[in-house]
Design a protein around this motif. Sequence first.
Motif, PDB file in Angstrom:
ATOM      1  N   VAL A 121       0.728  -1.023   0.001  1.00 45.70           N
ATOM      2  CA  VAL A 121       0.138  -0.084  -0.021  1.00 45.70           C
ATOM      3  C   VAL A 121       0.792   1.202  -0.044  1.00 45.70           C
ATOM      4  CG1 VAL A 121      -1.658   1.274   1.200  1.00 45.70           C
ATOM      5  CG2 VAL A 121      -1.888  -1.155   1.059  1.00 45.70           C
ATOM      6  N   HIS A 122       1.961   1.391   0.806  1.00 49.56           N
ATOM      7  CA  HIS A 122       2.650   2.445   1.043  1.00 49.56           C
ATOM      8  C   HIS A 122       3.688   2.878  -0.206  1.00 49.56           C
ATOM      9  CE1 HIS A 122       1.798   3.850   5.024  1.00 49.56           C
ATOM     10  NE2 HIS A 122       1.245   2.621   5.261  1.00 49.56           N
ATOM     11  N   ASN A 123       3.822   1.656  -0.798  1.00 48.76           N
ATOM     12  CA  ASN A 123       4.577   1.751  -2.184  1.00 48.76           C
ATOM     13  C   ASN A 123       3.821   2.064  -3.373  1.00 48.76           C
ATOM     14  OD1 ASN A 123       7.031   1.193  -1.013  1.00 48.76           O
ATOM     15  ND2 ASN A 123       6.912  -0.979  -1.097  1.00 48.76           N
ATOM     16  N   THR A 124       2.538   2.120  -3.079  1.00 54.07           N
ATOM     17  CA  THR A 124       1.605   2.419  -4.258  1.00 54.07           C
ATOM     18  C   THR A 124       1.051   3.879  -3.996  1.00 54.07           C
ATOM     19  OG1 THR A 124       0.775   0.154  -4.247  1.00 54.07           O
ATOM     20  CG2 THR A 124      -0.638   1.814  -5.567  1.00 54.07           C
ATOM     21  N   LYS A 125       1.240   4.612  -5.241  1.00 50.07           N
ATOM     22  CA  LYS A 125       0.694   5.914  -5.422  1.00 50.07           C
ATOM     23  C   LYS A 125      -0.535   6.012  -5.149  1.00 50.07           C
ATOM     24  CE  LYS A 125       4.059   7.265  -8.765  1.00 50.07           C
ATOM     25  NZ  LYS A 125       4.390   7.756 -10.050  1.00 50.07           N
ATOM     26  N   GLY A 126      -1.070   6.993  -4.196  1.00 49.23           N
ATOM     27  CA  GLY A 126      -2.531   7.260  -4.024  1.00 49.23           C
ATOM     28  C   GLY A 126      -2.729   8.403  -3.049  1.00 49.23           C
ATOM     29  N   SER A 127      -3.723   8.995  -2.860  1.00 50.81           N
ATOM     30  CA  SER A 127      -4.017  10.328  -1.947  1.00 50.81           C
ATOM     31  C   SER A 127      -4.584   9.688  -0.667  1.00 50.81           C
ATOM     32  CB  SER A 127      -5.029  11.161  -2.688  1.00 50.81           C
ATOM     33  OG  SER A 127      -6.206  10.581  -2.949  1.00 50.81           O
ATOM     34  N   GLY A 128      -5.169   8.414  -0.358  1.00 46.55           N
ATOM     35  CA  GLY A 128      -5.702   8.097   0.687  1.00 46.55           C
ATOM     36  C   GLY A 128      -7.117   8.927   0.914  1.00 46.55           C
ATOM     37  N   LEU A 129      -7.736   9.388  -0.183  1.00 46.96           N
ATOM     38  CA  LEU A 129      -9.025   9.947  -0.366  1.00 46.96           C
ATOM     39  C   LEU A 129     -10.119   9.145  -1.100  1.00 46.96           C
ATOM     40  CD1 LEU A 129      -7.966  13.710  -1.090  1.00 46.96           C
ATOM     41  CD2 LEU A 129      -8.735  12.803   1.236  1.00 46.96           C
ATOM     42  N   GLY A 130      -9.730   8.104  -1.795  1.00 44.39           N
ATOM     43  CA  GLY A 130     -10.760   7.349  -2.569  1.00 44.39           C
ATOM     44  C   GLY A 130     -11.866   6.951  -1.966  1.00 44.39           C
ATOM     45  N   LEU A 131     -11.748   6.046  -0.868  1.00 43.99           N
ATOM     46  CA  LEU A 131     -12.569   5.331  -0.077  1.00 43.99           C
ATOM     47  C   LEU A 131     -13.509   6.518   0.952  1.00 43.99           C
ATOM     48  CD1 LEU A 131     -10.799   2.237   1.161  1.00 43.99           C
ATOM     49  CD2 LEU A 131     -12.632   2.501  -0.569  1.00 43.99           C
ATOM     50  N   SER A 132     -12.808   7.456   1.195  1.00 51.94           N
ATOM     51  CA  SER A 132     -13.526   8.506   2.151  1.00 51.94           C
ATOM     52  C   SER A 132     -14.678   9.114   1.143  1.00 51.94           C
ATOM     53  CB  SER A 132     -12.358   9.564   2.619  1.00 51.94           C
ATOM     54  OG  SER A 132     -13.223  10.592   3.432  1.00 51.94           O
ATOM     55  N   LEU A 133     -14.135   9.562  -0.017  1.00 50.79           N
ATOM     56  CA  LEU A 133     -14.931  10.152  -1.092  1.00 50.79           C
ATOM     57  C   LEU A 133     -16.282   9.199  -1.429  1.00 50.79           C
ATOM     58  CD1 LEU A 133     -15.701  12.493  -3.102  1.00 50.79           C
ATOM     59  CD2 LEU A 133     -14.292  11.268  -4.539  1.00 50.79           C
ATOM     60  N   VAL A 134     -15.739   7.869  -1.681  1.00 52.76           N
ATOM     61  CA  VAL A 134     -16.891   6.928  -1.772  1.00 52.76           C
ATOM     62  C   VAL A 134     -17.772   6.923  -0.682  1.00 52.76           C
ATOM     63  CG1 VAL A 134     -17.348   4.106  -1.972  1.00 52.76           C
ATOM     64  CG2 VAL A 134     -15.456   5.426  -3.440  1.00 52.76           C
ATOM     65  N   ARG A 135     -17.525   7.180   0.681  1.00 50.79           N
ATOM     66  CA  ARG A 135     -18.372   7.129   1.500  1.00 50.79           C
ATOM     67  C   ARG A 135     -19.199   8.236   1.825  1.00 50.79           C
ATOM     68  NH1 ARG A 135     -16.301   6.814   7.746  1.00 50.79           N
ATOM     69  NH2 ARG A 135     -15.256   9.041   6.987  1.00 50.79           N
ATOM     70  N   HIS A 136     -18.675   9.565   1.173  1.00 49.30           N
ATOM     71  CA  HIS A 136     -19.398  10.672   1.164  1.00 49.30           C
ATOM     72  C   HIS A 136     -20.564  10.854   0.295  1.00 49.30           C
ATOM     73  CE1 HIS A 136     -17.785  14.138   3.429  1.00 49.30           C
ATOM     74  NE2 HIS A 136     -16.366  13.586   3.492  1.00 49.30           N
ATOM     75  N   ILE A 137     -20.123  10.211  -0.928  1.00 51.68           N
ATOM     76  CA  ILE A 137     -21.025  10.151  -1.978  1.00 51.68           C
ATOM     77  C   ILE A 137     -22.245   9.083  -1.499  1.00 51.68           C
ATOM     78  CG2 ILE A 137     -21.545   8.975  -4.508  1.00 51.68           C
ATOM     79  CD1 ILE A 137     -18.390  10.264  -5.149  1.00 51.68           C
ATOM     80  N   VAL A 138     -21.919   7.804  -1.097  1.00 52.73           N
ATOM     81  CA  VAL A 138     -22.882   6.940  -0.799  1.00 52.73           C
ATOM     82  C   VAL A 138     -23.677   7.559   0.269  1.00 52.73           C
ATOM     83  CG1 VAL A 138     -23.284   4.626   0.003  1.00 52.73           C
ATOM     84  CG2 VAL A 138     -21.541   4.987  -1.494  1.00 52.73           C
ATOM     85  N   HIS A 139     -23.267   8.042   1.337  1.00 52.77           N
ATOM     86  CA  HIS A 139     -24.059   8.637   2.493  1.00 52.77           C
ATOM     87  C   HIS A 139     -24.789   9.733   1.786  1.00 52.77           C
ATOM     88  CE1 HIS A 139     -21.313   7.484   6.084  1.00 52.77           C
ATOM     89  NE2 HIS A 139     -22.135   6.080   5.350  1.00 52.77           N
TER      90      HIS A 139
END
Length: 198
Positions: A144-162
């Motif tokens: 996970v730490h060697n893979t590029k990403g913002s750490g926001l994807g799943l949080s955004l999914v939760r926002h949208i679904v809620h």
Amino acid sequence: QQEYDRITRKESERRTALINNIRDFSRSEAGRKEYDVRETDMSELVHNTLDSYRYQLEQSGFQFEEKIDEVPPMRVDREAMARSLLNLVNNALKYSQDRKYIGVNLYRDNGSVKLEVVDQGIGIPHQEQQKIFEKFYRVGDPLVHNTKGSGLGLSLVRHIVHAHGGEVSVDSAPGQGSKFPIVLPVQPPQYHVRTATA
């Protein structure tokens, strides 16, 4: 030349997705995100969204399985729902190693519609499963730490679904893969979603 073009395209797509995630997350956090809600054929939306990603999955060597049932028309923001699905599929793609499999299921479950993304990737330890939906949180696995990403994807999914009156969860075990179910009510509460105005 083909390999160079592939890398360039992939990096461009990654940057675009990252920018969109950050932009939408910032609006959601500030309470300024408005959803353009309209009656939608979810089966068609899911199929068309996956079609845009199919080439990348095949080029990455993934077995891809799609089980899409007919479900009732739903009032959703098409772009937001497509982004949620792509975020989950992209996570499955990034965090799979030897067992390259992604499955997407859409079906009716009593008064709800379920959209699931299933992989056979690295999995998530039980103690970290609720934290992954927090902004900027990333699982402690070295991959996970060697893979590029913002750490926001799943949080955004939760926002949208809620915002659509639904819930998103995870069912996972280390080394066994993960399943991310999105559960949406067929008739969402009207106060959860603001309809965008022109």
